[in-house]
Write an enzyme that holds these catalytic residues in place. Structure first.
Site, short mmCIF file in Angstrom:
data_model
loop_
_atom_site.label_atom_id
_atom_site.label_comp_id
_atom_site.label_asym_id
_atom_site.label_seq_id
_atom_site.Cartn_x
_atom_site.Cartn_y
_atom_site.Cartn_z
N ASP A 32 -13.05 -8.41 9.77
CA ASP A 32 -11.88 -8.82 9.01
C ASP A 32 -10.84 -9.52 9.88
O ASP A 32 -10.78 -9.31 11.10
CB ASP A 32 -11.20 -7.62 8.36
CG ASP A 32 -11.89 -7.20 7.07
OD1 ASP A 32 -12.76 -7.95 6.60
OD2 ASP A 32 -11.57 -6.13 6.54
N LYS B 30 -9.26 -8.80 13.77
CA LYS B 30 -8.74 -7.45 14.01
C LYS B 30 -9.30 -6.87 15.31
O LYS B 30 -8.56 -6.26 16.09
CB LYS B 30 -9.08 -6.52 12.84
CG LYS B 30 -8.25 -6.75 11.60
CD LYS B 30 -8.56 -5.70 10.54
CE LYS B 30 -7.65 -5.87 9.33
NZ LYS B 30 -7.90 -4.86 8.29
N ASP C 145 -15.29 -5.28 13.83
CA ASP C 145 -14.62 -5.44 12.53
C ASP C 145 -14.66 -6.93 12.20
O ASP C 145 -14.26 -7.75 13.02
CB ASP C 145 -13.17 -4.95 12.58
CG ASP C 145 -12.57 -4.76 11.20
OD1 ASP C 145 -12.70 -5.69 10.37
OD2 ASP C 145 -11.98 -3.70 10.94
N ASP D 116 -13.35 1.99 5.29
CA ASP D 116 -12.60 2.21 4.06
C ASP D 116 -13.47 2.14 2.81
O ASP D 116 -12.97 2.00 1.71
CB ASP D 116 -11.46 1.19 3.93
CG ASP D 116 -11.97 -0.25 3.89
OD1 ASP D 116 -13.21 -0.45 3.96
OD2 ASP D 116 -11.15 -1.18 3.77
N ARG E 171 0.83 -1.21 0.00
CA ARG E 171 0.00 0.00 0.00
C ARG E 171 0.87 1.26 0.00
O ARG E 171 0.54 2.26 -0.62
CB ARG E 171 -0.92 0.02 1.22
CG ARG E 171 -1.91 -1.13 1.31
CD ARG E 171 -2.86 -1.17 0.14
NE ARG E 171 -3.93 -2.13 0.33
CZ ARG E 171 -3.84 -3.43 0.04
NH1 ARG E 171 -2.72 -3.91 -0.44
NH2 ARG E 171 -4.86 -4.24 0.23
N CYS F 37 -19.11 0.61 -24.94
CA CYS F 37 -18.45 0.37 -26.24
C CYS F 37 -16.96 0.72 -26.18
O CYS F 37 -16.15 0.13 -26.90
CB CYS F 37 -19.15 1.15 -27.35
SG CYS F 37 -18.91 2.93 -27.29
N GLN G 291 -1.15 -0.65 10.32
CA GLN G 291 -2.07 -0.94 11.42
C GLN G 291 -1.22 -1.37 12.61
O GLN G 291 -1.03 -2.55 12.87
CB GLN G 291 -3.09 -1.99 10.96
CG GLN G 291 -3.89 -1.50 9.76
CD GLN G 291 -4.87 -2.51 9.21
OE1 GLN G 291 -5.23 -3.48 9.88
NE2 GLN G 291 -5.34 -2.31 7.98
#
Length: 1019
Positions: free
Chosen positions: A471, A493, A469, A542, A15, A598, A481
């Site tokens: 995750d 987490k 959370d 996020d 990141r 297209c 983090q």
């Protein structure tokens, strides 16, 4: 070691690489930094530069850990205080845990006027905190005299205000001032004139500034421009002038052309600290406080002078010290002469700064820790524009109102909150301890917020902190983090972050959950009752969808919400308070760019179009089609009968596609290779030939212009070559993913080039046959309009015969369930990004578009939000400052929204937008925060409900809607007969349901109905 590690361990730095780039990362990995003073601010700076990935960090501090340090220094523990352990030594193991590729060393000697400074020559950047001005000047002079010059930064937090100073020497080269990705802009016209004027194609704003340098390519006619650079003068959003283009060498412009901004390095010159003290260059971050930075400069110099002359900081809330401080500040201001303009010498404000100066507001440390750490990275890399040269900020709004400022409430009590108490008082300490707070998200911002909560003592009394959370921790999280460590990978987490926060402050009461906050949990976990039980809500999210949902729930339940987010070096903070401010959804966020169907399908003009096409291919072939196949086989188990229906011409949804999948199903690894080779021919050879068959290169439109005029690009068929790395990558990854979908085994040896080359040589590649199928060229046509066209009877009948033949030849083997692949961008071993990279670059080659590197393609295809620890820390500090104000119920003028971009650097603090009012009639207005309540009873009728609004507000009800169900509209047949009916029969509540939310509109003064606020009817 660090540089090599980053090459092979991209999952840790991915990141950040999107923010800084590889070149800057390598420079950092070879750099050494010294941070002096490891108090609350120093440890924040050190933490952020370690996460960034420098080579060596030295932390230097001569002080032992004290009880008051626990209120701002998150790496110190009570045992360190009992042992008076050196702050640097105590912090070193925690810093070392953050990044295994950074070497941490410590020094315990103080820097004084007599110190030998020669060791500073080992560092590229030196940061001083909590250091006398005289020593700062001496160190700054040493840094400037070194060869090469050492970058110098000093920063301090004194109670409710903070400072940062930057000096990167006489000549500092900035190689990328903004970090923004240069955009390709299509050219529509270039005049032959002096100067020549360049006009962009419609909807292609150039976004340039006068003085920028641009480079041209693919210009036809005026080919002299191609490959050359020109300085521009902006004439408008779509036009700019360059040089004299009237010379014969330029020629006349024909068509085409792409312009790209060229990043030209610039050199900045900095003044010394000694010069800047008397003639400061000040940034103004708060739009409501233009006159404050000069006064803060005086206050900062006065604090330093007071400390040097008295041997200590002013005593907490001591009237005598405050008066002496003001006298000293006046003398400092006189010494500055006319070089510093202090328009308003506010003695009352200076007294407040003085009274709090011995304390420390932890979120200010987080904010300036992020800002200063970013300046450190700039000094090492030349990436982004450095601060020029002073930044000051105060948070005096966190103080209680004057009537509540009894000095005894701010005096030390011998606990970990003494430094905070000096800033917000005992009442503030108790307010935070008793707060019930709910935070959604425990990622980057969430981790920083939890650290801030622990330092503030949030929910250490009668309150409770609830976090959620769903995750799990991934390796890529560790870079920003900071509460997570390698041993936490694949752990939740929320629970991990909660444990880390209680390690900082054991008295916190935290309930860690793993639920999503969404409509599915609205009636079970995060009910209206739950929302009512909370004092404040904090988003650490996020994605926009979740933010909007939380905003909606907070508005509905009239609860304050703190919203924030980051993208690379950019960040925002929004304060949302019931009946005071607008909400998050009051302003529309820009959506993701949506390219015409297209353009993506047939006429890509930019790499982004190719990436979108590749991403769509992955989704269609490896996700949607396997899901369709499985569902079809489950819902239509008798495929013999289905095939007969198709042969008779009966169309069945999905049957044609399923019949093709059955016919083309691979059963061996050789089959997978064969399919991949055929797909290559279809995508990158036959596709180009078909387009050129349908639209020859000389074809013209009705108006006489060429069909293949820019932005359309003429495709070229690609001939397969197994020795071309991209060609091989496509076949390799396509075959792998097909095998994964169809459950076929393969070994590493089977992926070798020699094996795949042998397999592809055996494939019967179909010969191109031109089709009469129409190609969509209208950009307004949506994908659904094309894909949802009815199928002809011949196609349906053919699919029936195809399905029947497969069933007769393969039987049940053709019906085994398929595996659909969930796109995973962060697992480089699964081949997903390799597949999309191969497709993208092959399509780019076919249309003569510049290819993209894997990192860029991964970022765009994976919709990766660039992230860096410095921005996250700064944003969390800003949010936490606002948290204190909102819990204090501060007025609108004390609250601050913020937009920042640490790359520029830019920080804009402003008052939140006030809530908009809608006038229903004279004397009656409502806002998004209003909700009308009607208390009913079992016998309450629709007529009584309507009469309630007539009696209370003077309105005649024109409609009542429950969700998507219309309860009452006077003109609808039978609705007037509902008036005597009980509302419970009309609304049909479920057992134990207490209320229902309704949308009611009323008869307005004109022809249109008036929409009232939401109506909550209690049964």
């Amino acid at each position: 070691m660090a540089a090599e590690a980053m090459e092979i361990d991209d999952s840790l730095y991915s990141r950040q690489r999107y923010v800084l780039g590889d070149s800057a990362m390598h420079r950092m990995a070879a750099s050494s930094v010294l941070v002096y003073g490891i108090g609350g601010l120093g440890v924040e700076i050190a933490k952020n530069v370690v996460l960034a990935g420098i080579k060596t960090l030295t932390i230097q501090d001569s002080k032992g850990a004290s009880l008051s340090d626990l209120g701002s220094q998150f790496f110190l523990r009570e045992d360190d205080v009992k042992a008076s352990k050196n702050r640097a030594e105590a912090s070193c193991p925690f810093l070392a845990e953050l990044n295994p590729y950074v070497t941490i060393t410590t020094r315990q000697q103080p820097i004084t006027m007599d110190s030998d400074l020669s060791y500073l020559g080992n560092y590229q950047c030196v940061i001083l905190t909590d250091c006398p001005i005289s020593v700062q000047k001496r160190v700054n002079k040493f840094c400037r005299s070194a060869s090469p010059q050492i970058k110098f930064i000093s920063s301090d937090v004194y109670g409710i205000f903070a400072s940062a100073f930057v000096d990167f020497g006489d000549q500092f080269e900035v190689n990328d001032a903004t970090g923004e990705e240069p955009r390709d802009v299509m050219i529509g016209d270039i005049t032959t004139a002096n100067p020549g004027v360049v006009t962009c194609l419609e909807n292609n704003m150039h976004q340039l500034e006068t003085g920028d340098v641009v480079k041209f390519r693919e210009v036809k006619g005026m080919t002299y421009l191609n490959g050359r650079q020109f300085t521009v003068k902006v004439l408008g959003p779509y036009s700019f002038s360059i040089c004299d283009t009237s010379g014969s060498e330029f020629g006349a412009y024909d068509c085409g052309g792409i312009m790209t901004l060229v990043k030209v390095p610039k050199t900045m010159s900095f003044s010394s600290l000694e010069q800047q003290i008397v003639n400061p260059s000040l940034l103004v971050p708060d739009l409501c406080k233009f006159s404050v930075p000069p006064l803060l400069h005086v206050a900062y110099l006065t604090v330093k002078k007071f400390q040097e002359e008295k041997g200590s900081l002013p005593r907490s809330w001591h009237a005598g010290d405050a008066q002496e401080f003001i006298s000293m500040a006046k003398a400092v201001n006189v010494e500055m002469g006319s070089k510093l303009d202090v328009p308003d010498f506010d003695e009352k404000f200076l007294a407040l700064l003085c009274k709090c100066s011995s304390g420390c507001l932890p979120p200010l440390c987080a904010l300036f820790g992020g800002i200063v750490a970013q300046e450190v990275l700039k000094s090492l890399t030349g990436k982004f524009t450095p601060l020029s040269q002073w930044l000051y900020l105060d948070s005096c709004e966190v103080l209680p109102k004057e009537k509540d400022c009894s000095p005894d409430l701010f005096l030390p009590r011998g606990d970990r909150y003494d430094s905070l108490r000096t800033c917000i008082g005992q009442n503030g300490i108790e307010m935070l301890a008793n707060a019930n707070l709910f935070m959604v998200g425990c990622g980057a911002i969430g981790c920083e917020m939890l650290k801030n909560y622990a330092l503030l003592g949030i929910s250490t009394g009668n309150g409770k902190l609830t976090i959620t959370d769903n995750d799990l921790i991934e390796k890529s999280n560790l870079n920003r983090q900071f509460l997570f460590r390698p041993r936490h990978i694949q752990k939740p987490k929320s629970t991990t972050a909660a444990q880390a926060a209680t390690d900082i402050n054991k008295d916190m009461k935290i309930e860690a959950q793993q639920h999503k906050v969404c409509p599915q949990t609205e009636t079970t976990v995060y009910t209206d009752g739950f929302f009512e039980s909370q004092d404040i809500f904090v988003n650490a999210l996020d994605n926009v969808e979740a933010r909007r949902y939380m905003d909606c729930r907070c508005v509905s339940n009239q609860k304050a919400l703190l919203e924030s987010g980051t993208m690379g070096t950019k960040g925002h903070v929004q304060v949302i308070v019931p009946h005071l401010t607008e909400s998050y959804t009051s302003q529309q966020d820009p959506g993701d760019e949506d390219y015409p169907y297209c353009t993506v399908k047939h006429f890509p003009a930019a790499l982004e179009h190719c990436i979108q096409w590749a991403r769509d291919k992955f989704e269609k072939e490896f996700v949607q089609e396997p899901q369709l196949f499985n569902k079809f086989v489950q819902t239509c188990p008798d495929l013999q009968q289905v095939s007969q229906e198709l042969i008779r011409g009966t169309s069945i949804d999905g049957a044609v596609k399923v019949s093709k999948m059955m016919h083309q199903r691979p059963y061996t690894w050789q089959d997978c290779i064969g399919h991949a080779r055929v797909k290559f021919e279809k995508y990158f050879n036959h596709k180009a030939r078909q387009l050129l068959h349908s639209f020859p290169t000389d074809q013209k439109l009705e108006n006489g212009s060429l069909f293949w005029a820019p932005p359309r690009r003429i495709p070229s068929p690609i001939e397969f070559d197994i020795n071309n790395d991209i060609h091989f990558l496509f076949v390799n990854t396509t075959a792998r993913l097909l095998a994964d979908v169809y459950g076929l085994k393969y070994t590493q040896e089977m992926l070798e080039k020699q094996v795949i080359e042998t397999c592809t040589s055996l494939v019967n590649v179909p010969v191109f046959k031109a089709s009469s199928k129409q190609t969509v060229t209208d950009e307004s046509v949506k994908k659904e309009e094309v894909t949802n066209q009815p199928l002809s009877g011949d196609i349906v009948e053919e699919s029936g015969h195809r399905m029947l033949n497969v069933l007769q030849s393969k039987g049940q083997e053709a019906l085994h369930a398929l595996n659909f692949l969930e796109f995973e961008k962060d697992d480089d071993s699964n081949g997903h990004i390799d597949y999309i990279t191969a497709l993208t670059n092959l399509r780019a080659m076919m249309y003569r578009i510049d290819e993209g590197d894997r990192l860029k393609i991964k970022k765009i295809a994976g919709r990766i939000v660039p992230a860096i620890a410095t921005t996250t820390a700064a944003v969390s500090g800003l949010v936490t400052i606002e948290l204190i104000k909102v819990l204090r119920q501060s007025p609108l003028e004390d609250l601050k929204n913020c937009f920042l971009n640490l790359a520029l650097p830019l920080m804009l603090l402003s008052e939140p937008g006030p809530v908009a009012k809608t006038v229903l009639r004279e004397g009656l207005s409502v806002s998004i925060w209003d909700k009308w309540e009607v208390k009913g009873m079992p016998s309450f009728t629709l007529q009584q409900f309507i009469d309630h609004f007539k009696a209370k507000y003077g309105f005649d009800v024109q409609s009542i809607v429950q969700g998507v169900k219309i309860i009452f509209m006077p003109f609808m047949p039978g609705h007037m007969k509902r008036l005597p009916q009980q509302l419970t029969k009309l609304l049909k509540p479920v057992p134990n349901q207490k209320y229902v939310d309704l949308v009611v509109s009323f008869d307005g003064d004109g022809d249109e109905d008036v929409a009232g606020p939401p109506v909550r009817y209690f049964f």
